[in-house]
Design an enzyme around this catalytic site. Structure first.
Site, mmCIF file in Angstrom:
data_model
loop_
_atom_site.group_PDB
_atom_site.id
_atom_site.type_symbol
_atom_site.label_atom_id
_atom_site.label_comp_id
_atom_site.label_asym_id
_atom_site.label_seq_id
_atom_site.Cartn_x
_atom_site.Cartn_y
_atom_site.Cartn_z
ATOM 1 N N HIS A 1 0.832 -1.208 0.000
ATOM 2 C CA HIS A 1 0.000 0.000 0.000
ATOM 3 C C HIS A 1 0.864 1.254 0.000
ATOM 4 O O HIS A 1 0.610 2.196 -0.772
ATOM 5 C CB HIS A 1 -0.911 -0.024 1.225
ATOM 6 C CG HIS A 1 -1.727 1.213 1.402
ATOM 7 N ND1 HIS A 1 -2.977 1.372 0.847
ATOM 8 C CD2 HIS A 1 -1.467 2.378 2.066
ATOM 9 C CE1 HIS A 1 -3.450 2.579 1.159
ATOM 10 N NE2 HIS A 1 -2.556 3.200 1.909
ATOM 11 N N GLU A 2 1.899 1.290 0.843
ATOM 12 C CA GLU A 2 2.745 2.479 0.930
ATOM 13 C C GLU A 2 3.580 2.665 -0.336
ATOM 14 O O GLU A 2 3.735 3.781 -0.840
ATOM 15 C CB GLU A 2 3.645 2.396 2.165
ATOM 16 C CG GLU A 2 2.899 2.320 3.490
ATOM 17 C CD GLU A 2 1.904 3.459 3.683
ATOM 18 O OE1 GLU A 2 2.109 4.545 3.111
ATOM 19 O OE2 GLU A 2 0.901 3.257 4.391
ATOM 20 N N HIS B 1 1.480 4.237 -3.031
ATOM 21 C CA HIS B 1 1.345 5.689 -2.940
ATOM 22 C C HIS B 1 2.486 6.370 -3.690
ATOM 23 O O HIS B 1 2.282 7.357 -4.413
ATOM 24 C CB HIS B 1 1.369 6.141 -1.480
ATOM 25 C CG HIS B 1 0.047 6.078 -0.789
ATOM 26 N ND1 HIS B 1 -1.106 6.641 -1.304
ATOM 27 C CD2 HIS B 1 -0.316 5.531 0.403
ATOM 28 C CE1 HIS B 1 -2.116 6.446 -0.473
ATOM 29 N NE2 HIS B 1 -1.661 5.767 0.574
ATOM 30 N N GLU C 1 -6.386 6.457 -1.375
ATOM 31 C CA GLU C 1 -6.230 5.313 -0.490
ATOM 32 C C GLU C 1 -6.766 4.043 -1.145
ATOM 33 O O GLU C 1 -6.131 2.981 -1.072
ATOM 34 C CB GLU C 1 -6.946 5.574 0.838
ATOM 35 C CG GLU C 1 -6.342 6.691 1.672
ATOM 36 C CD GLU C 1 -4.897 6.437 2.044
ATOM 37 O OE1 GLU C 1 -4.534 5.265 2.303
ATOM 38 O OE2 GLU C 1 -4.110 7.407 2.049
#
Length: 271
Positions: free
Chosen positions: A135-136, A139, A198
């Site tokens: 997820h990070e 981004h 997100e």
């Protein structure tokens, strides 16, 4: 009116200044190049590390780095296979574990990642760490920081235009007009924009962890544990920068077949 017109022209220029997201194929706002953004992000990251307790040499710290490198390798495989072999040229990946009770992890533009020790119990195992790491990393790969800067500038120019229009047409209600604009642009614009980021990072991260060999079902399990831990503490979704835990669980569950199908293209399969 001339100043207002100039502001609107600048907004228009920013809106059409676009880059392409290699994971979704969609155009995204990009009024600054990564080469302009990354150096400042790297400097801020180093400053943060100097002011906080970075955990080094432990098994957990090594796990963060090892899993980070696996997710990075998965992103390189995906991007190269899809014609973006040079996409990561300016990225300088780094993975650090920081001693903090905060249940969080984050990534600066350009690939500078921090995990707090407080999130490790929620991650539970390597696959859980891979879910958060994916997820990070997502981004960073989707340049969400760059897009937030673009959206913030557009919001600022919108505020200027609102102030000028209110001064001319509603001088007695200028303060009220600015307050209304601030609330509307935040709740109706910036917060949904953030929630969309997100959700997009969840989708990309799910694919990356799968390509890296981690069963994507573990991303769902992470958010189930997160939901149990934060029950009753989260604000209403429409007032939050993040989707609700249940929304994320539902979206990730729906995306599992897609993530597994992408991983299968790279010879990675799950039962």
């Amino acid at each position: 009116m001339k100043t207002l017109l100039k502001s609107l022209i600048v907004i228009g220029i920013l809106v059409v200044s676009c880059a392409k997201n290699p994971f979704t194929g969609k155009s995204t706002m990009a009024f600054k190049k990564n080469s302009d953004i990354f150096p400042a992000a790297f400097q801020q990251y180093n400053q943060f590390l100097s002011e906080n307790k970075v955990v080094k040499g432990t098994s957990d710290a090594k796990r963060i780095e090892t899993i980070g490198m696996k997710i990075k390798a998965a992103s390189e495989r995906y991007l190269t296979a899809n014609g973006y072999s040079d996409y990561l040229n300016d990225y300088k990946w780094e993975y650090n574990l920081v001693d903090s009770k905060e249940v969080n992890a984050w990534c600066m533009p350009g690939g500078k990642i921090v995990f707090y020790t407080g999130i490790l119990p929620v991650c539970k195992d390597d696959a859980g760490i891979a879910a958060v790491m994916g997820h990070e990393v997502a981004h960073a790969l989707a340049n969400h920081g760059q897009q937030r800067m673009s959206a913030g500038l557009i919001q600022q120019f919108g505020a200027i235009g609102t102030a000028l229009a209110a001064e001319k047409y509603l001088p007695k209600y200028q303060n009220e007009a600015m307050q209304a604009y601030g609330a509307a642009s935040t709740v109706g614009g910036m917060l949904p924009f953030s929630r969309a980021h997100e959700s997009e990072a969840d989708m990309i991260g799910l694919t990356l962890m799968a390509i890296a060999g981690y069963d994507p079902i573990n991303a769902v399990k992470v958010w189930e544990r997160m939901s149990a831990q934060s029950e009753g503490k989260a604000p209403p979704e429409f007032l939050s920068t993040h989707p609700s835990n249940q929304t994320r669980i539902d979206e990730l569950t729906a995306l599992l077949p897609q993530a597994k199908a992408e991983a299968a293209k790279f010879g990675v399969t799950f039962k």
